[in-house]
Write an enzyme that holds these catalytic residues in place. Structure first.
Site, PDB file in Angstrom:
ATOM      1  N   HIS A 112       0.807  -1.217   0.000  1.00 16.73           N
ATOM      2  CA  HIS A 112       0.000   0.000   0.000  1.00 16.73           C
ATOM      3  C   HIS A 112       0.842   1.269   0.000  1.00 16.73           C
ATOM      4  CE1 HIS A 112      -2.397  -3.247   1.909  1.00 16.73           C
ATOM      5  NE2 HIS A 112      -3.328  -2.775   1.122  1.00 16.73           N
ATOM      6  N   HIS A 132      -5.879   0.695  -2.985  1.00 18.53           N
ATOM      7  CA  HIS A 132      -6.628   0.861  -4.220  1.00 18.53           C
ATOM      8  C   HIS A 132      -6.332   2.244  -4.809  1.00 18.53           C
ATOM      9  CE1 HIS A 132      -9.127   2.399  -0.929  1.00 18.53           C
ATOM     10  NE2 HIS A 132      -9.880   3.067  -1.776  1.00 18.53           N
ATOM     11  N   GLY A 166     -11.012   0.247  -8.484  1.00 11.69           N
ATOM     12  CA  GLY A 166     -11.730   1.271  -9.214  1.00 11.69           C
ATOM     13  C   GLY A 166     -11.279   1.473 -10.646  1.00 11.69           C
ATOM     14  N   SER A 187     -14.582  -6.883  -9.823  1.00 14.16           N
ATOM     15  CA  SER A 187     -15.953  -6.692 -10.295  1.00 14.16           C
ATOM     16  C   SER A 187     -16.015  -6.034 -11.670  1.00 14.16           C
ATOM     17  CB  SER A 187     -16.752  -5.863  -9.285  1.00 14.16           C
ATOM     18  OG  SER A 187     -16.174  -4.583  -9.114  1.00 14.16           O
TER      19      SER A 187
END
Length: 214
Positions: A112, A132, A166, A187
């Site tokens: 991260h 992210h 995202g 997703s």
């Protein structure tokens, strides 16, 4: 034993299995996007080691190359199945401990920050999974780290940095142009009405950006 796998010669596209997806649906999804995806991450915290091993076997029997299969967290399953890689997180066995055991397997490490990326690479990680990057529905309470931190991380890390979070075909190129070695999608592909067309769109976006960067 297989030789240790090199990184893909170009931008990598990783597909991560959604939580709760049935094995049958995961197999259908994986086969549909196989022409466009480099690595398939099998991630299911509820499955036992035995069930994960069976899932790998079924993926391979269905036509997913074993060298393209990455096991999340479970080094024992990755070793037993001779999978292409293992993805280690903060709660997993440290890279430094895993590296001597899997000299012929690709190791990914979830990070991260630039500092974590440098440390993971020094311990023997073959790539770092960074996120992210953008706002993500899977982590609605956490602020995105953004492209600037991604760029710093990629510039300091001697192994490929794979970005996630995202990312869609419209912004995937920006991620590559900022130095990422590829993207990881969950997703964005699995929830698409046409996963194959979506995966193809991701592939085209990152390939175009990769060529521009060169």
């Amino acid at each position: 034993m297989k030789n240790r796998l090199p990184a893909v010669s170009g931008p990598e596209l990783h597909l991560i299995s959604p939580e709760g997806i049935s094995l049958a649906d995961w197999l259908r999804l994986s086969l549909a996007v196989l022409p466009y995806v480099d690595y398939f991450h099998l991630r299911n915290r509820q499955l036992t080691a035995k069930a994960l091993l069976e899932a790998v076997n079924q993926m391979q029997q269905a036509g997913i190359p074993i060298e393209s299969i990455v096991i999340n967290d479970r080094l024992d399953v990755a070793l037993a199945s001779e999978a292409g890689g293992v993805q280690l997180a903060g709660h997993s066995l440290p890279v430094a401990a895993a590296r001597p055991l899997v000299s012929e397997m690709r190791i990914g490490c979830s990070i991260h920050s630039p500092e974590e990326a440098v440390d993971a690479a020094s311990e023997g990680a073959d790539y770092c999974l960074f996120g992210h990057v953008y706002e993500s529905t899977s982590k609605p309470d956490l602020l995105p780290r953004g492209l600037d931190i991604l760029e710093v991380t990629a510039s300091r890390c001697p192994v490929p940095v794979i970005a996630l979070g995202g990312i869609h075909p419209g912004n995937a190129g920006a991620v590559i142009r900022r130095g990422a070695g590829g993207i990881a999608i969950l997703s964005g592909i699995s929830s698409a009405a046409d996963p194959a067309a979506q995966a193809e769109a991701y592939r085209a976006a990152i390939q175009t950006a990769w060529l521009e960067r060169r």
